[in-house]
Design an enzyme around this catalytic site. Structure first.
Site, PDB file in Angstrom:
ATOM      1  N   ASP A 186     -11.722  14.538  13.557  1.00 32.10           N
ATOM      2  CA  ASP A 186     -12.824  13.733  14.103  1.00 32.10           C
ATOM      3  C   ASP A 186     -13.973  14.635  14.554  1.00 32.10           C
ATOM      4  O   ASP A 186     -15.150  14.357  14.299  1.00 32.10           O
ATOM      5  CB  ASP A 186     -12.340  12.811  15.235  1.00 32.10           C
TER       6      ASP A 186
ATOM      7  N   ASP B  82     -10.867  14.000   1.154  1.00 32.33           N
ATOM      8  CA  ASP B  82     -11.604  12.949   0.448  1.00 32.33           C
ATOM      9  C   ASP B  82     -12.812  12.539   1.281  1.00 32.33           C
ATOM     10  O   ASP B  82     -13.946  12.474   0.800  1.00 32.33           O
ATOM     11  CB  ASP B  82     -10.679  11.746   0.210  1.00 32.33           C
TER      12      ASP B  82
ATOM     13  N   TYR C 108      -1.742   9.930  -0.023  1.00 28.49           N
ATOM     14  CA  TYR C 108      -2.030   9.367  -1.338  1.00 28.49           C
ATOM     15  C   TYR C 108      -0.750   9.124  -2.137  1.00 28.49           C
ATOM     16  O   TYR C 108      -0.669   8.197  -2.930  1.00 28.49           O
ATOM     17  CB  TYR C 108      -2.931  10.307  -2.144  1.00 28.49           C
TER      18      TYR C 108
ATOM     19  N   ASP D 222     -17.081  13.891   0.854  1.00 27.58           N
ATOM     20  CA  ASP D 222     -18.229  12.996   0.634  1.00 27.58           C
ATOM     21  C   ASP D 222     -19.289  13.206   1.705  1.00 27.58           C
ATOM     22  O   ASP D 222     -20.488  13.214   1.434  1.00 27.58           O
ATOM     23  CB  ASP D 222     -17.796  11.514   0.649  1.00 27.58           C
TER      24      ASP D 222
ATOM     25  N   LYS E 177      -5.065  16.810  12.316  1.00 28.25           N
ATOM     26  CA  LYS E 177      -5.039  15.891  13.459  1.00 28.25           C
ATOM     27  C   LYS E 177      -3.770  16.239  14.242  1.00 28.25           C
ATOM     28  O   LYS E 177      -2.852  15.414  14.394  1.00 28.25           O
ATOM     29  CB  LYS E 177      -5.079  14.432  12.961  1.00 28.25           C
TER      30      LYS E 177
HETATM   31  C1  IPM Z   1     -12.371  11.409  -5.138  1.00 28.87           C
HETATM   32  C2  IPM Z   1     -12.327   9.915  -5.291  1.00 28.87           C
HETATM   33  C3  IPM Z   1     -10.896   9.501  -5.590  1.00 28.87           C
HETATM   34  C4  IPM Z   1     -10.032   9.935  -4.427  1.00 28.87           C
HETATM   35  C5  IPM Z   1     -10.721   7.992  -5.876  1.00 28.87           C
HETATM   36  C6  IPM Z   1     -11.649   7.515  -6.975  1.00 28.87           C
HETATM   37  C7  IPM Z   1      -9.296   7.650  -6.186  1.00 28.87           C
HETATM   38  O1  IPM Z   1     -12.813   9.291  -4.158  1.00 28.87           O
HETATM   39  O2  IPM Z   1     -12.023  12.115  -6.103  1.00 28.87           O
HETATM   40  O3  IPM Z   1     -12.782  11.871  -4.078  1.00 28.87           O
HETATM   41  O4  IPM Z   1      -9.891   9.220  -3.439  1.00 28.87           O
HETATM   42  O5  IPM Z   1      -9.465  11.027  -4.509  1.00 28.87           O
HETATM   43 MG    MG Z   2     -13.632  10.593  -2.725  1.00 24.05          MG
END
Ligand code: IPM
Ligand code: MG
Length: 369
Positions: free
Chosen positions: A229, A253, A146, A257, A197
């Protein structure tokens, strides 16, 4: 004298303002019950910041954050807004990533918990849910791909371009996030799965070495390494094997999710982003893991629970108000057990459930505190 908490409230875009209003409502209820005072400084961020003063993170908003003891954040980013605004000035980078870096919020904690009452909302077959899913994702938040330099898109002639992002980690950056995750595991089921990884990336090899070394200080925690993975696959095949999951920034990240989907809805997953602790004080940034959900914004449909539990995490981690934090979490559980549901977690087949709006579920949680 009662404790006075200085909080910057940055609601942001999309459903941000609606869910923030409910979290503040619940915080006020907790402040009455547990006799602390809150001083809330509301400030625009994201597209709301661009609309108010031309910047995703207006100077006044940053100043309000600096003058506060913690930040309660909603969400930012509306992909359909003005495509002519350059990437580095859009809310994701200019506000969210900027704040993470500005306050050195290197430790992102995302607890993913599937309550029994919401088993129906989990996309996995019941036998894969076991006795319940309860995972803490610990994501490194200020390093890796990032932020690594160089980062660019260059013209290389013949109408061709080349994009570069750089993944960088130092020993110290890996050590400090590993320490956070081992300490978290000690408070939980004492298992840590470190994701990397290592079979391809130099970053992965260093990550594995450093985490293995840090583990020696925590003999009561069982450490396991897993390739990213495989981890993506194991999360859907056998999520109950995980307790604390430690990841570098981008893997965290993605996997957070994926894990959040197991909790039934992104609207249920809070997060805490913490910097280093100095004395009694831990500056923190608290936000729901889900996004701005522009499709349901402004309709009283959004689930405010992730924002409300984020406020509870703030009371616990930044202000050491454990009783108040526990009371908010218990209130959420009580309201869910009583059958109140926003649309994302509503099951029409469940006769005891009642579909309600953002404000109604917020009122109920505030009353239950
Ligand atoms: C998160 C979001 C952010 C990230 C985006 C909105 C920049 O997806 O906080 O997980 O990638 O960190
Ligand atoms: Mg995210």
């Amino acid at each position: 004298m009662s404790k006075r908490l200085k909080i910057a409230a940055l609601a942001g875009d999309g459903i941000g303002p609606e869910v923030m209003a409910e979290a503040l409502k619940v915080l006020r209820a907790a402040s009455k019950k547990f006799a602390f005072e809150i001083e809330v400084n509301e400030a625009p961020v994201g597209w709301a910041g661009i609309d108010a003063s031309g910047k995703a993170l207006p100077d006044a908003t940053l100043a309000a954050c600096k003058a506060s003891d913690s930040i309660l954040f909603g969400s930012v980013g509306l992909p359909d807004r003005d495509p002519t605004i350059p990437r580095d000035q859009r809310p994701e980078r200019a506000a969210l990533l900027r704040l993470r870096k500005e306050f050195s919020l290197f430790a992102n904690l995302r607890p993913v918990k599937l309550p029994k009452a919401l088993a129906h909302a989990c996309p996995l077959a019941p036998q894969r849910q076991g006795d319940g899913i309860d995972i803490l994702v610990v994501r490194e938040l200020t390093g890796g791909i990032y932020f690594g330099q160089p980062k660019s898109i260059q013209d290389i002639g013949n109408g061709q371009q080349r994009a570069t992002d750089t993944m960088v980690y130092t020993t110290a950056e890996i050590e400090r996030i590993a320490e956070v995750s081992f300490r978290a595991a000690q408070q939980r089921r004492k298992k840590l799965t470190s994701i990397d990884k290592a079979n391809v990336l130099e970053n992965g090899a260093l990550w594995r070495d450093v985490v293995t070394r840090v583990a020696k200080k925590y003999p009561d925690v069982t450490l396991e390494h897993m390739l990213v993975d495989n981890a993506a696959m194991q999360l859907v095949l056998r999520p109950t094997q995980f307790d604390v999951v430690l990841c570098e920034n981008m893997f965290g990240d993605i996997l957070s999710d994926e894990a959040a989907a197991l909790a039934g809805s992104l609207g249920m997953v809070p997060s805490a982003s913490l910097g280093a602790t100095s004395g009694e004080q831990t500056f923190g940034f608290y936000e729901p893991a889900g996004g701005t959900a522009p499709d349901i914004a402004g309709k009283n449909l959004a689930n405010p629970i992730a924002q409300i539990i984020s406020a509870a995490l703030m009371l616990r981690f930044s202000f050491k108000l454990n009783d108040a934090a526990n009371a908010i979490e218990a209130a959420v559980e009580k309201v869910i057990n009583a059958g109140l549901r926003t649309g994302d977690i509503y099951n029409p087949a469940d006769n005891s459930a009642r579909k309600v709006g953002t404000r109604e579920i917020g009122d109920a949680i505030a009353a239950a505190v």
